[in-house]
Design a protein around this motif. Sequence first.
Motif, PDB file in Angstrom:
ATOM      1  N   GLU A   3      27.124  48.275  45.868  1.00 54.20           N
ATOM      2  CA  GLU A   3      27.806  48.135  45.090  1.00 54.20           C
ATOM      3  C   GLU A   3      28.544  46.212  45.877  1.00 54.20           C
ATOM      4  OE1 GLU A   3      30.563  49.717  42.337  1.00 54.20           O
ATOM      5  OE2 GLU A   3      29.390  49.455  41.023  1.00 54.20           O
ATOM      6  N   SER A   4      29.032  45.816  45.162  1.00 58.86           N
ATOM      7  CA  SER A   4      30.056  44.772  45.149  1.00 58.86           C
ATOM      8  C   SER A   4      31.220  44.281  45.159  1.00 58.86           C
ATOM      9  CB  SER A   4      29.286  42.671  45.819  1.00 58.86           C
ATOM     10  OG  SER A   4      28.943  42.537  44.698  1.00 58.86           O
ATOM     11  N   ILE A   5      31.673  43.915  45.566  1.00 53.06           N
ATOM     12  CA  ILE A   5      33.273  44.035  45.038  1.00 53.06           C
ATOM     13  C   ILE A   5      33.080  43.276  43.698  1.00 53.06           C
ATOM     14  CG2 ILE A   5      35.413  44.814  46.297  1.00 53.06           C
ATOM     15  CD1 ILE A   5      35.835  42.030  46.909  1.00 53.06           C
ATOM     16  N   ALA A   6      32.841  42.054  43.193  1.00 54.46           N
ATOM     17  CA  ALA A   6      32.453  41.053  42.590  1.00 54.46           C
ATOM     18  C   ALA A   6      32.337  42.062  41.181  1.00 54.46           C
ATOM     19  CB  ALA A   6      31.074  39.850  42.958  1.00 54.46           C
ATOM     20  N   ASP A   7      31.282  43.185  41.656  1.00 57.01           N
ATOM     21  CA  ASP A   7      30.886  44.169  40.550  1.00 57.01           C
ATOM     22  C   ASP A   7      31.244  45.161  40.100  1.00 57.01           C
ATOM     23  OD1 ASP A   7      27.808  43.003  40.490  1.00 57.01           O
ATOM     24  OD2 ASP A   7      27.830  44.722  42.029  1.00 57.01           O
ATOM     25  N   THR A   8      32.217  45.180  40.291  1.00 57.35           N
ATOM     26  CA  THR A   8      33.438  46.193  40.589  1.00 57.35           C
ATOM     27  C   THR A   8      34.879  45.399  39.383  1.00 57.35           C
ATOM     28  OG1 THR A   8      34.737  46.497  42.200  1.00 57.35           O
ATOM     29  CG2 THR A   8      33.004  48.080  41.903  1.00 57.35           C
ATOM     30  N   ILE A   9      35.217  44.649  40.374  1.00 58.05           N
ATOM     31  CA  ILE A   9      36.140  43.974  39.810  1.00 58.05           C
ATOM     32  C   ILE A   9      36.218  43.340  38.077  1.00 58.05           C
ATOM     33  CG2 ILE A   9      35.529  41.675  39.367  1.00 58.05           C
ATOM     34  CD1 ILE A   9      38.048  41.044  41.398  1.00 58.05           C
ATOM     35  N   THR A  10      37.497  44.374  37.675  1.00 63.16           N
ATOM     36  CA  THR A  10      37.869  43.679  36.523  1.00 63.16           C
ATOM     37  C   THR A  10      38.496  42.819  35.920  1.00 63.16           C
ATOM     38  OG1 THR A  10      39.679  44.932  36.667  1.00 63.16           O
ATOM     39  CG2 THR A  10      36.773  46.200  35.224  1.00 63.16           C
ATOM     40  N   PRO A  11      39.021  41.640  34.583  1.00 64.41           N
ATOM     41  CA  PRO A  11      39.387  40.726  34.272  1.00 64.41           C
ATOM     42  C   PRO A  11      40.760  41.082  34.208  1.00 64.41           C
ATOM     43  CG  PRO A  11      37.125  40.618  32.930  1.00 64.41           C
ATOM     44  CD  PRO A  11      37.378  41.959  32.956  1.00 64.41           C
ATOM     45  N   GLY A  12      41.793  40.411  34.397  1.00 66.75           N
ATOM     46  CA  GLY A  12      43.469  41.396  34.685  1.00 66.75           C
ATOM     47  C   GLY A  12      43.964  41.638  36.482  1.00 66.75           C
ATOM     48  N   ALA A  13      43.208  41.058  37.169  1.00 68.31           N
ATOM     49  CA  ALA A  13      43.047  41.543  38.627  1.00 68.31           C
ATOM     50  C   ALA A  13      45.014  40.455  38.860  1.00 68.31           C
ATOM     51  CB  ALA A  13      42.463  41.276  39.778  1.00 68.31           C
ATOM     52  N   VAL A  14      44.831  41.101  39.884  1.00 64.08           N
ATOM     53  CA  VAL A  14      46.378  40.023  40.048  1.00 64.08           C
ATOM     54  C   VAL A  14      46.465  40.309  41.322  1.00 64.08           C
ATOM     55  CG1 VAL A  14      48.765  39.845  40.620  1.00 64.08           C
ATOM     56  CG2 VAL A  14      47.843  40.963  38.768  1.00 64.08           C
ATOM     57  N   LEU A  15      46.360  38.930  42.489  1.00 61.68           N
ATOM     58  CA  LEU A  15      46.436  38.264  44.160  1.00 61.68           C
ATOM     59  C   LEU A  15      47.653  38.566  44.272  1.00 61.68           C
ATOM     60  CD1 LEU A  15      44.505  37.470  45.840  1.00 61.68           C
ATOM     61  CD2 LEU A  15      45.237  35.358  45.936  1.00 61.68           C
ATOM     62  N   VAL A  16      48.174  39.107  44.938  1.00 55.65           N
ATOM     63  CA  VAL A  16      49.429  39.341  45.575  1.00 55.65           C
ATOM     64  C   VAL A  16      49.857  38.620  47.101  1.00 55.65           C
ATOM     65  CG1 VAL A  16      51.583  40.823  46.470  1.00 55.65           C
ATOM     66  CG2 VAL A  16      49.850  41.656  44.833  1.00 55.65           C
ATOM     67  N   ILE A  17      50.932  37.673  46.697  1.00 57.12           N
ATOM     68  CA  ILE A  17      50.958  37.129  48.483  1.00 57.12           C
ATOM     69  C   ILE A  17      52.231  37.195  48.701  1.00 57.12           C
ATOM     70  CG2 ILE A  17      50.659  34.468  49.340  1.00 57.12           C
ATOM     71  CD1 ILE A  17      48.219  35.049  48.201  1.00 57.12           C
TER      72      ILE A  17
END
Length: 408
Positions: A3-17
């Motif tokens: 499974e690639s992460i593109a399949d597991t990612i759900t809307p609402g994720a946050v990119l932390v920098i």
Amino acid sequence: MTESIADTITPGAVLVINAGSSSLKYQLVDPASAQVYANGLAERIGEPVGSSITHMVGNRERILEVALPDHRTAIAEVVELFRADGIHLADAGLTAVGHRLVHGGTEFHSPIVIDDAVIATIERLSPLAPLHNPPTLRGVEAVSELLPDVPAVGIFDTAFFYDLPAAAATYAIDTEVAAEYGIRRYGFHGTSHQYVSRCAARFLGRRNDEVNQIVLHLGNGASASAIRGGRPVDTSMGLTPLEGLVMGTRVGDIDPGIAFHLARVGGMSVDDVDRIYNKHGGLKGLCGENDFRAILERIDAGDAAAKLAYDVYVHRLRHYLGAYMIDLGRVDAVVFTAGVGENAAAVRADALAGLENFGIVLDSERNVERSRVSRRISTDDSPIAVLVVPTNEELAIAQQAAEVVLTS
Ligand code: ADP
């Protein structure tokens, strides 16, 4: 097929920098479930050679050796790495980008959606943190350019400590000088102290606003805080993250007169003293090493310099512990966190040795058990609970960023 992460990612994720002067850490995380989709580190930004990005998806690691002349290029390469995994960050439904910002001065008390006015204020505060604020702003600008439709939220390392009591926040220095140059104690590592103290209260099954605790964040940087009912009443870092505990490479508390002595007698410049205090102080200054694991190994092998470095470190830690016990009066918990605090059982044992009469009774077997979750390492009848609580600054930033966006 994997499974690639593109399949597991759900809307609402946050990119932390988390952008530093020559590095940039990032993490894509779901603030609700704490699931980390990917994380990485861009290093040697702005250096002529040797720049790279280490990109981790699960336990698959990719190292990209690539020229990184500036933060914008680094972010663009990170966006490309995600694209190679099938994730288009610009339209992946991210709730926010959460930026770790170091110095919020007295202006920023809580996470804030970053707009032009906020950027101008952070720029104005840059003299307070010349090494930290400018690079983080470059990170903010680069991300906003590449992901213009995702709200950018700033989370300040100082925010948790904004209302320290005046007696704790004030240096005994000429008040006019202090006012002109913004000299007071601001405190740092606030995201970690806040996150860990809330976790500790939850672990104890008590409301955060009724727990008094001392949090010891012992990583490469290290700081202590005294927290009464959810609000800090003292912390060990000051105008800059240099004050307080002995750290990996920072001296912590030191006679301010040493700087004059080095200048007058040693002919040193401000930059020379800065290097000695910030980069070549602390454990590294004392024994040439700032990795705590290596120091412990050297002590086992009978190395006297490593032993002295360790003893100075623990001695300072005990001073803060004692001071904060007096500050708080009643203490419910002492909480260890970050790389050293979570892992070095010897430091915890030595920091708390002989404090039974003060209500701290360590359980030596619990103390040496290894675990990655919150745990109690005091005896069941110790009046003061001693806890190890793993910190997670990225998750805390992601949760705060999501909350600001979803409630504004
Ligand atoms: P930072 O985020 O400030 O860079 P960390 O919280 O990752 O730092 O802590 C780094 C420190 O933790 C290093 O000195 C490292 O040697 C120490 N550390 C990590 N694991 C262990 C361990 N198992 N035993 C002792 N020290 C450890």
